[in-house]
Design a protein around this motif. Structure first.
Motif, PDB file in Angstrom:
ATOM      1  N   ALA A 197      26.085  48.007  38.482  1.00  0.00           N
ATOM      2  CA  ALA A 197      26.733  49.292  39.233  1.00  0.00           C
ATOM      3  C   ALA A 197      27.819  48.834  39.988  1.00  0.00           C
ATOM      4  CB  ALA A 197      25.821  49.867  40.109  1.00  0.00           C
ATOM      5  N   PHE A 198      27.667  47.308  40.446  1.00  0.00           N
ATOM      6  CA  PHE A 198      29.143  47.231  41.397  1.00  0.00           C
ATOM      7  C   PHE A 198      30.109  46.681  40.575  1.00  0.00           C
ATOM      8  CE2 PHE A 198      25.401  44.384  43.566  1.00  0.00           C
ATOM      9  CZ  PHE A 198      24.865  45.647  44.310  1.00  0.00           C
ATOM     10  N   VAL A 199      30.192  46.511  39.326  1.00  0.00           N
ATOM     11  CA  VAL A 199      31.102  46.128  38.596  1.00  0.00           C
ATOM     12  C   VAL A 199      31.949  47.761  38.212  1.00  0.00           C
ATOM     13  CG1 VAL A 199      32.007  45.560  36.337  1.00  0.00           C
ATOM     14  CG2 VAL A 199      30.444  44.105  37.589  1.00  0.00           C
ATOM     15  N   TYR A 200      30.954  48.536  37.981  1.00  0.00           N
ATOM     16  CA  TYR A 200      31.317  50.044  37.667  1.00  0.00           C
ATOM     17  C   TYR A 200      32.205  50.474  38.808  1.00  0.00           C
ATOM     18  CZ  TYR A 200      28.169  50.019  33.482  1.00  0.00           C
ATOM     19  OH  TYR A 200      27.545  49.668  32.533  1.00  0.00           O
ATOM     20  N   LEU A 201      31.731  50.401  40.076  1.00  0.00           N
ATOM     21  CA  LEU A 201      32.385  50.728  41.337  1.00  0.00           C
ATOM     22  C   LEU A 201      33.988  50.265  41.382  1.00  0.00           C
ATOM     23  CD1 LEU A 201      32.321  52.349  43.858  1.00  0.00           C
ATOM     24  CD2 LEU A 201      31.067  50.218  44.999  1.00  0.00           C
ATOM     25  N   PHE A 202      33.709  48.736  41.132  1.00  0.00           N
ATOM     26  CA  PHE A 202      35.124  48.129  40.974  1.00  0.00           C
ATOM     27  C   PHE A 202      35.921  48.605  39.885  1.00  0.00           C
ATOM     28  CE2 PHE A 202      37.751  44.094  40.197  1.00  0.00           C
ATOM     29  CZ  PHE A 202      38.240  44.391  41.215  1.00  0.00           C
ATOM     30  N   ALA A 203      35.483  48.898  38.805  1.00  0.00           N
ATOM     31  CA  ALA A 203      36.336  49.426  37.828  1.00  0.00           C
ATOM     32  C   ALA A 203      36.761  50.810  38.118  1.00  0.00           C
ATOM     33  CB  ALA A 203      35.541  49.473  36.435  1.00  0.00           C
ATOM     34  N   GLU A 204      36.017  51.563  38.803  1.00  0.00           N
ATOM     35  CA  GLU A 204      36.644  52.867  39.342  1.00  0.00           C
ATOM     36  C   GLU A 204      37.812  52.695  40.092  1.00  0.00           C
ATOM     37  OE1 GLU A 204      34.567  56.990  41.263  1.00  0.00           O
ATOM     38  OE2 GLU A 204      33.495  55.141  41.209  1.00  0.00           O
ATOM     39  N   ALA A 220      44.136  54.985  32.734  1.00  0.00           N
ATOM     40  CA  ALA A 220      43.908  53.972  33.624  1.00  0.00           C
ATOM     41  C   ALA A 220      42.453  53.555  33.415  1.00  0.00           C
ATOM     42  CB  ALA A 220      43.928  54.545  35.056  1.00  0.00           C
ATOM     43  N   GLN A 221      41.600  54.583  33.123  1.00  0.00           N
ATOM     44  CA  GLN A 221      40.005  54.048  33.049  1.00  0.00           C
ATOM     45  C   GLN A 221      39.738  53.063  31.727  1.00  0.00           C
ATOM     46  OE1 GLN A 221      38.107  57.809  32.784  1.00  0.00           O
ATOM     47  NE2 GLN A 221      37.920  58.092  35.041  1.00  0.00           N
ATOM     48  N   ARG A 222      40.715  53.571  30.726  1.00  0.00           N
ATOM     49  CA  ARG A 222      40.518  52.663  29.410  1.00  0.00           C
ATOM     50  C   ARG A 222      40.961  51.275  29.785  1.00  0.00           C
ATOM     51  NH1 ARG A 222      42.446  57.313  26.526  1.00  0.00           N
ATOM     52  NH2 ARG A 222      44.500  56.306  26.410  1.00  0.00           N
ATOM     53  N   ILE A 223      42.236  51.020  30.402  1.00  0.00           N
ATOM     54  CA  ILE A 223      42.830  49.891  30.549  1.00  0.00           C
ATOM     55  C   ILE A 223      41.710  48.835  31.794  1.00  0.00           C
ATOM     56  CG2 ILE A 223      44.837  48.768  31.730  1.00  0.00           C
ATOM     57  CD1 ILE A 223      46.369  50.728  30.552  1.00  0.00           C
ATOM     58  N   ALA A 224      41.554  49.757  32.569  1.00  0.00           N
ATOM     59  CA  ALA A 224      40.379  49.288  33.617  1.00  0.00           C
ATOM     60  C   ALA A 224      39.274  48.509  32.960  1.00  0.00           C
ATOM     61  CB  ALA A 224      39.942  49.964  34.756  1.00  0.00           C
ATOM     62  N   ALA A 225      38.556  49.282  32.068  1.00  0.00           N
ATOM     63  CA  ALA A 225      37.337  48.866  31.196  1.00  0.00           C
ATOM     64  C   ALA A 225      37.765  47.696  30.574  1.00  0.00           C
ATOM     65  CB  ALA A 225      37.015  49.936  30.278  1.00  0.00           C
ATOM     66  N   GLN A 226      38.821  47.645  29.777  1.00  0.00           N
ATOM     67  CA  GLN A 226      39.294  46.382  28.912  1.00  0.00           C
ATOM     68  C   GLN A 226      39.751  45.410  29.783  1.00  0.00           C
ATOM     69  OE1 GLN A 226      38.936  46.226  25.529  1.00  0.00           O
ATOM     70  NE2 GLN A 226      39.826  44.440  25.794  1.00  0.00           N
ATOM     71  N   THR A 227      40.210  45.475  30.702  1.00  0.00           N
ATOM     72  CA  THR A 227      40.410  44.383  31.684  1.00  0.00           C
ATOM     73  C   THR A 227      39.358  43.610  32.252  1.00  0.00           C
ATOM     74  OG1 THR A 227      42.476  45.591  32.621  1.00  0.00           O
ATOM     75  CG2 THR A 227      41.652  43.646  33.957  1.00  0.00           C
TER      76      THR A 227
END
Length: 289
Positions: A197-204, A220-227
């Protein structure tokens, strides 16, 4: 009829492969509880390339997303114990005493009971089960659903290397599987169970930063996830310390060091350490209760 959660029973070629490797022809597997952890572990096992289940029985009350797994279903906790040798307890922690009171008369020395309930200690499980019961404690995390989980298990006082080897082989398709002392379980909960959940918050937050600078949200969400995915794989596969990889990205006076400075000013490092500590302490508190 049990009110503590539905039960998954499955028979599939993956189970047969595990039986052959471990030379345990009587290995039957069941789950008490049908939440995310039960789903993630089951999907990880069944989606290992060994093919679909061979026996299917549906319950109309079962969540639709379990249909993709091809599992047999019953509403009786006792039935899953009598039909299985390995039994996963995947109910909420506060339901554990009720479930164990229900199934204890059916538990024998031949059973292996594996709990994934956060905060419930091995000592508590062994106390509520018959003498000589074989117990293991397991803490998975949500990415088991895509076979990229991080799982840590500990052996109870009457569990041995053989039970540990069976569990490790069974869970291998779910991701990284480690064995360690029980004192690590709560820390693992804070690091990896809650850490997802901490990672998801950072991705957001990363994606929202890009949106602020003019990028469309979906992109932006796709690129954040891939990053995050790429960074994680590089960290795992390279075996290098995170600080070394971080240094590789930085160039003198470049964009990354400016961004890292902003993160340090915001207290990211201390906040992340504090989050793991807080989640770990909460897990320990649940165990004491």
């Amino acid at each position: 009829m049990s009110g503590c959660g539905l039960i998954i029973l499955y028979t599939c070629r993956q189970k047969a492969a595990v039986e052959q490797r471990m030379e345990k022809p009587d290995l039957n597997i069941g789950f008490i509880g049908a939440g995310n952890m039960a789903f993630g572990i089951t999907k990880g096992i069944l989606c290992s390339g060994e093919g679909p289940c061979l026996e299917i029985l549906w319950s109309t009350l079962f969540p639709p997303w379990f249909q993709e797994l091809g599992v047999a279903v019953t509403h009786s906790n006792t039935e899953v114990v009598t039909a299985s040798r390995l039994v996963f307890l995947a109910v909420k922690p506060h339901l554990i005493p009720r479930v164990l009171a229900e199934i204890a008369p059916s538990v024998t020395r031949e059973h292996v009971i594996i709990s994934v309930a956060a905060g419930v200690t091995i000592a508590t499980l062994e106390e509520l089960l018959p003498p000589e019961s074989v117990v293991l404690r397991l803490m998975p995390n949500l990415p088991c659903m895509v076979q990229e989980g991080a799982l840590l298990f500990s052996l109870g006082s009457r569990a041995g290397p053989q039970e540990g080897a069976v569990l490790k082989a069974l869970l291998a398709p779910c991701g990284l599987v480690e064995e360690g002392p029980e004192v690590w379980i709560d820390t693992h909960t804070g690091l990896s169970g809650s850490g997802v959940a901490f990672v998801y918050l950072f991705a957001e937050a990363l994606a929202e930063g890009a949106v602020k600078m003019g990028m469309p949200t979906a992109v932006a969400q796709r690129i954040a996830a891939q990053t995050i995915l790429g960074a994680g794989r590089l960290l795992r596969d390279s075996g290098r310390h995170p600080a070394q990889l971080r240094s590789d990205v930085c160039t003198p006076g470049g964009t990354t060091i400016y961004g890292l400075h902003a993160l340090e000013l915001g207290g990211l490092r201390a906040a992340a350490m504090g989050a793991v500590e807080a989640a770990t302490e909460r897990a320990r508190e649940m165990g004491r209760k």
